[in-house]
Design a protein around this motif. Structure first.
Motif, mmCIF file in Angstrom:
data_model
loop_
_atom_site.group_PDB
_atom_site.id
_atom_site.type_symbol
_atom_site.label_atom_id
_atom_site.label_comp_id
_atom_site.label_asym_id
_atom_site.label_seq_id
_atom_site.Cartn_x
_atom_site.Cartn_y
_atom_site.Cartn_z
ATOM 1 N N SER A 43 0.819 -1.217 0.000
ATOM 2 C CA SER A 43 0.000 0.000 0.000
ATOM 3 C C SER A 43 0.853 1.267 0.000
ATOM 4 O O SER A 43 0.331 2.364 -0.233
ATOM 5 C CB SER A 43 -0.921 0.017 1.227
ATOM 6 O OG SER A 43 -0.174 0.249 2.423
ATOM 7 N N LEU A 44 2.177 1.131 0.256
ATOM 8 C CA LEU A 44 3.055 2.298 0.294
ATOM 9 C C LEU A 44 3.448 2.721 -1.117
ATOM 10 O O LEU A 44 3.679 1.878 -1.993
ATOM 11 C CB LEU A 44 4.316 1.994 1.109
ATOM 12 C CG LEU A 44 4.113 1.638 2.586
ATOM 13 C CD1 LEU A 44 5.463 1.339 3.242
ATOM 14 C CD2 LEU A 44 3.398 2.763 3.331
ATOM 15 N N GLU A 45 3.555 4.014 -1.327
ATOM 16 C CA GLU A 45 3.969 4.538 -2.624
ATOM 17 C C GLU A 45 5.445 4.239 -2.862
ATOM 18 O O GLU A 45 6.263 4.336 -1.939
ATOM 19 C CB GLU A 45 3.733 6.045 -2.676
ATOM 20 C CG GLU A 45 4.050 6.674 -4.020
ATOM 21 C CD GLU A 45 3.789 8.173 -4.031
ATOM 22 O OE1 GLU A 45 3.839 8.758 -5.135
ATOM 23 O OE2 GLU A 45 3.540 8.750 -2.960
ATOM 24 N N LYS A 47 8.715 5.329 -5.053
ATOM 25 C CA LYS A 47 9.286 6.361 -5.920
ATOM 26 C C LYS A 47 10.727 6.621 -5.504
ATOM 27 O O LYS A 47 11.197 6.097 -4.490
ATOM 28 C CB LYS A 47 8.462 7.643 -5.863
ATOM 29 C CG LYS A 47 8.291 8.225 -4.476
ATOM 30 C CD LYS A 47 7.226 9.320 -4.420
ATOM 31 C CE LYS A 47 7.567 10.525 -5.229
ATOM 32 N NZ LYS A 47 6.614 11.635 -5.044
ATOM 33 N N LYS A 137 11.939 11.084 1.873
ATOM 34 C CA LYS A 137 10.834 10.261 1.376
ATOM 35 C C LYS A 137 9.485 10.788 1.848
ATOM 36 O O LYS A 137 8.589 10.012 2.182
ATOM 37 C CB LYS A 137 11.042 8.804 1.806
ATOM 38 C CG LYS A 137 12.310 8.201 1.195
ATOM 39 C CD LYS A 137 12.619 6.820 1.727
ATOM 40 C CE LYS A 137 13.938 6.304 1.140
ATOM 41 N NZ LYS A 137 14.325 4.988 1.708
ATOM 42 N N HIS A 196 3.578 4.179 6.914
ATOM 43 C CA HIS A 196 2.137 4.225 6.671
ATOM 44 C C HIS A 196 1.504 5.356 7.477
ATOM 45 O O HIS A 196 0.676 6.118 6.964
ATOM 46 C CB HIS A 196 1.512 2.875 7.056
ATOM 47 C CG HIS A 196 0.073 2.735 6.693
ATOM 48 N ND1 HIS A 196 -0.947 3.229 7.479
ATOM 49 C CD2 HIS A 196 -0.525 2.151 5.622
ATOM 50 C CE1 HIS A 196 -2.109 2.958 6.913
ATOM 51 N NE2 HIS A 196 -1.891 2.307 5.789
ATOM 52 N N SER A 199 2.629 8.808 6.000
ATOM 53 C CA SER A 199 2.481 8.941 4.538
ATOM 54 C C SER A 199 3.833 9.140 3.854
ATOM 55 O O SER A 199 3.979 9.984 2.972
ATOM 56 C CB SER A 199 1.536 10.117 4.209
ATOM 57 O OG SER A 199 0.268 9.922 4.790
ATOM 58 N N TRP A 201 7.038 7.535 1.550
ATOM 59 C CA TRP A 201 7.160 6.532 0.504
ATOM 60 C C TRP A 201 8.415 5.686 0.708
ATOM 61 O O TRP A 201 9.213 5.919 1.606
ATOM 62 C CB TRP A 201 7.128 7.174 -0.870
ATOM 63 C CG TRP A 201 8.307 8.054 -1.223
ATOM 64 C CD1 TRP A 201 9.572 7.653 -1.545
ATOM 65 C CD2 TRP A 201 8.316 9.500 -1.329
ATOM 66 N NE1 TRP A 201 10.366 8.736 -1.854
ATOM 67 C CE2 TRP A 201 9.622 9.881 -1.729
ATOM 68 C CE3 TRP A 201 7.359 10.483 -1.155
ATOM 69 C CZ2 TRP A 201 9.980 11.214 -1.938
ATOM 70 C CZ3 TRP A 201 7.707 11.815 -1.364
ATOM 71 C CH2 TRP A 201 9.013 12.169 -1.741
ATOM 72 N N GLN A 204 12.309 1.540 -4.644
ATOM 73 C CA GLN A 204 12.160 0.188 -5.160
ATOM 74 C C GLN A 204 13.133 -0.760 -4.483
ATOM 75 O O GLN A 204 12.778 -1.893 -4.121
ATOM 76 C CB GLN A 204 12.385 0.178 -6.680
ATOM 77 C CG GLN A 204 12.165 -1.187 -7.326
ATOM 78 C CD GLN A 204 10.752 -1.711 -7.145
ATOM 79 O OE1 GLN A 204 9.775 -0.970 -7.237
ATOM 80 N NE2 GLN A 204 10.627 -3.007 -6.877
ATOM 81 N N LYS A 207 11.849 -1.565 -1.042
ATOM 82 C CA LYS A 207 10.725 -2.505 -1.070
ATOM 83 C C LYS A 207 11.212 -3.932 -1.322
ATOM 84 O O LYS A 207 10.730 -4.882 -0.687
ATOM 85 C CB LYS A 207 9.718 -2.094 -2.143
ATOM 86 C CG LYS A 207 8.492 -3.010 -2.188
ATOM 87 C CD LYS A 207 7.425 -2.498 -3.148
ATOM 88 C CE LYS A 207 6.199 -3.394 -3.090
ATOM 89 N NZ LYS A 207 5.112 -2.906 -3.977
#
Length: 335
Positions: A43-45, A47, A137, A196, A199, A201, A204, A207
Motif C-alpha cells: 500500500s506504500l507509494e 518512488k 521520502k 504508513h 504517509s 514513501w 524500489q 521494497k
C-alpha cells in the motif's frame, strides 16, 4: 462477548501505559497495526529518493522534546519503556534513568546501562525510520508539528546498542538490517507502520529488501503501538537512590575537572609541536587542492550552533562533541 473484549482492552491500556502520556492513548493511529505486513507494504507509494537538500535535525523540532507533556523528555521515556531493573535519579519524578538493563533487539545482546559521561552511549535511542531517510521520502512536505511528532513518536523509537545505532546511521532496509536475524521481520514491519502512519514513501530497492525479509515470515503483521511504560514500576528506595546520586555527582565532578585539564594540556602541546611552514621551492608545482578539515576539528560554540547545523544530539566520540556541551555528563551533548 464484544463488551467483554472491550473491557479487557481498556484494562490493558490502563495497566500497560503511563496515565501521563498523551501519545500513549492512541494505540494504532493509522500505523496499519494488525494488518499483514506484506499487504501494508504494497500500500506504500514507491518512488525515488528526493534530494537531502535542506535537511537539518532542527527541521524535526527540538531533540527529545516532551511532546506528550508527561513531564519527562522523550529519550528518558524510551529508556524507561525499554529497559528493565530501572533505577532513577532522585528528585526527577521517576524520569531520568540512572541505570538499567537492556536486551538489545538489534544484536540480541544484554547491555548494562549506566548514566555517565563515558557510559551513556552504550545505549542509544534509534529512530526506526531515520529522520534523514524520512526527510528524503516525504517528511519535508509535512508540517513542523507533524515532523516533531515523528521524531518523538515512541512507535518510531527503540533503545538499542550504541554501536549498532552508529553503524545503521540513516540507512533504510536496503542498506542496513539488524544483525539479530530473529528481529528483522518485526523491524521492517515497524518501518512499514511508521511510513504508513506519516504517509512516507519507499524506494524500489527498499521494497525489495523488505519483501525479501518478509518472505521468511509470511504471517508477520504490522506491530501494534508501544507506549510509554508505567513509571511506577521497578523503583528503588529513596535511600538507595540518594547514595547512588551522591556517588555519581562526585565522579562526574572529578571527570569534568580531568577532562578540562586534559583539553588545556592538549591545546598547549599542539601549539608547541606545530611543524614550521616550509619555504617555497624556486619553481613550485601547482599547489594541491585544500583538504577538508578532519572530523575531529568540528567545533560548535554552543548547543544552539550544533542544532542549527543539524548535528544535535552529539554522542561522545562524534565530531563536535565537547564535555562543555554535555551538561549532565552522560556522553550525549545538546540533548
Amino acid at each position: 462477548m464484544m463488551s467483554v473484549l472491550s473491557g479487557l482492552l481498556a484494562v490493558g491500556l490502563v495497566v500497560g501505559l503511563s496515565a501521563g502520556s498523551a501519545l500513549a492513548v492512541e494505540p494504532t493511529d493509522n500505523t496499519g497495526a494488525g494488518q499483514s505486513a506484506t499487504q501494508a507494504l504494497d500500500s506504500l507509494e514507491v518512488k525515488g529518493r528526493a534530494p537531502k537538500t535542506g535537511y537539518k535535525r532542527t527541521q524535526f523540532g527540538k531533540a527529545w522534546a516532551d511532546v506528550d507533556r508527561n513531564g519527562c523528555d522523550t529519550r528518558n521515556d524510551i529508556l524507561n519503556r525499554d529497559l528493565t531493573d530501572v533505577k532513577h535519579k532522585v528528585r526527577t519524578h521517576d524520569c531520568v534513568v540512572k541505570s538499567g538493563q537492556l536486551h538489545d533487539p538489534y544484536t540480541g545482546k544484554d547491555i548494562a546501562f549506566k548514566k555517565g559521561w563515558k557510559t551513556s552511549t552504550a545505549v542509544q535511542i534509534d529512530h526506526v525510520v531515520a529522520l534523514s531517510d524520512a526527510w528524503q521520502k516525504g517528511a519535508q512536505k509535512l508540517s513542523q508539528t507533524k515532523r516533531t511528532e515523528l521524531a518523538n513518536d515512541p512507535y518510531n523509537l527503540l533503545a538499542v546498542q550504541g554501536k549498532a545505532n552508529q553503524k545503521k546511521s540513516d540507512g533504510d532496509a536496503a542498506t542496513w538490517l539488524p544483525s539479530n536475524k530473529s528481529f528483522r521481520c518485526e523491524y521492517v514491519a515497524r518501518q512499514i507502520g511508521v511510513k504508513h502512519k506519516y504517509s512516507l514513501w519507499i524506494t524500489q530497492a527498499e521494497k525489495e529488501a523488505i519483501s525479501k525479509v518478509l518472505s521468511s515470515c509470511p504471517t508477520q503483521t504490522v506491530p501494534d503501538y508501544t507506549g510509554v511504560k508505567d513509571s511506577t514500576a521497578e523503583k528503588t528506595t529513596e535511600s538507595e537512590q540518594t547514595e547512588q546520586t551522591q556517588t555519581e555527582q562526585q565522579t562526574e565532578q572529578q571527570t569534568e575537572q580531568q577532562t578540562e585539564q586534559s583539553a588545556e594540556q592538549a591545546q598547549q602541546n599542539q601549539q608547541t609541536t606545530q611543524a614550521p611552514v616550509p619555504e617555497p621551492a624556486p619553481a613550485p608545482a601547482p599547489a594541491p587542492a585544500p583538504q577538508p578539515a578532519p572530523q575531529q576539528d568540528v567545533y560548535y560554540q554552543n548547543c544552539t550552533a550544533a542544532r542549527a547545523a543539524g548535528a544535535a544530539p552529539i554522542y561522545q566520540g562524534q565530531p563536535g562533541y565537547r564535555s562543555q556541551l554535555d551538561r549532565d555528563h552522560d556522553g550525549v551533548a545538546c540533548e
